[in-house]
Design a protein around this motif. Structure first.
Motif, mmCIF file in Angstrom:
data_model
loop_
_atom_site.group_PDB
_atom_site.id
_atom_site.type_symbol
_atom_site.label_atom_id
_atom_site.label_comp_id
_atom_site.label_asym_id
_atom_site.label_seq_id
_atom_site.Cartn_x
_atom_site.Cartn_y
_atom_site.Cartn_z
ATOM 1 N N HIS A 1 6.522 -5.798 1.064
ATOM 2 C CA HIS A 1 6.739 -7.238 0.988
ATOM 3 C C HIS A 1 8.162 -7.489 0.481
ATOM 4 O O HIS A 1 8.522 -6.981 -0.592
ATOM 5 N N HIS B 1 2.774 -0.828 4.179
ATOM 6 C CA HIS B 1 3.626 -1.997 4.390
ATOM 7 C C HIS B 1 4.429 -2.313 3.141
ATOM 8 O O HIS B 1 4.182 -1.752 2.077
ATOM 9 N N HIS C 1 3.285 0.437 0.305
ATOM 10 C CA HIS C 1 1.936 0.532 -0.277
ATOM 11 C C HIS C 1 0.886 0.141 0.771
ATOM 12 O O HIS C 1 1.217 -0.340 1.850
ATOM 13 N N HIS D 1 -3.543 -1.418 0.683
ATOM 14 C CA HIS D 1 -4.727 -1.764 -0.088
ATOM 15 C C HIS D 1 -5.931 -1.842 0.834
ATOM 16 O O HIS D 1 -5.778 -2.126 2.027
HETATM 17 MN MN MN Z 1 0.399 -5.765 0.349
#
Ligand code: MN
Length: 138
Positions: free
Chosen positions: A58, A56, A97, A99
């Motif tokens: 941001h 995704h 990225h 996480h």
């Molecule tokens: Mn993120």
């Protein structure tokens, strides 16, 4: 009611996150909803072992504050960064990225996400098992 809260956890686990954007099980507790300025929101995310979010971006970046467990942060085309309690990740705007947790343990971080007219996040493809289990760690 959530009966699985870790008594040592800083924040409560909140609600299960949509499987549309995560592989495995994650929990989200909104700590600070988007305020009247509309510029940011703060949440706590708990990833169960093996759980990671999709690739995704941001539109205006994101900050991760790691509070428990061990996990990974990876930008597209780069080696993954191993994360542990106390680590801080500053994610630049528009950088693809993901996480999440390691396969063998859970992982918890606070997220501070900037919000823009384009929203807070653009979700992309899942992180495949092939990508996740063949990570190169920096
Ligand atoms: Mn993120």
């Amino acid at each position: 009611m959530n009966t699985q809260n870790d008594q040592n956890a800083i924040f409560s686990k909140g609600e299960k996150v949509s499987a549309d954007y995560f592989t495995g099980t994650a929990w989200l507790k909104i700590l600070v909803p988007k305020d009247e300025t509309g510029t940011y929101a703060v949440g706590n995310v708990v990833f169960e072992p093996g759980c990671r979010n999709n690739w995704h971006k941001h539109p205006a970046g994101q900050i991760l504050l790691i509070t428990d467990g061990k996990g990974y942060y990876q930008e597209k085309g780069k080696t993954a960064r191993a994360l542990a309690k106390g680590d801080v990740v500053v994610i630049p705007s528009h950088v693809e990225h993901w996480h999440g947790a390691r396969p063998e343990g859970s992982f918890t971080h606070v997220v501070i996400t900037n919000i823009t007219a384009q929203g807070a996040v653009e979700w992309l493809a899942p992180v495949t098992d092939e990508e996740y289990y063949n990570l190169k760690i920096e």
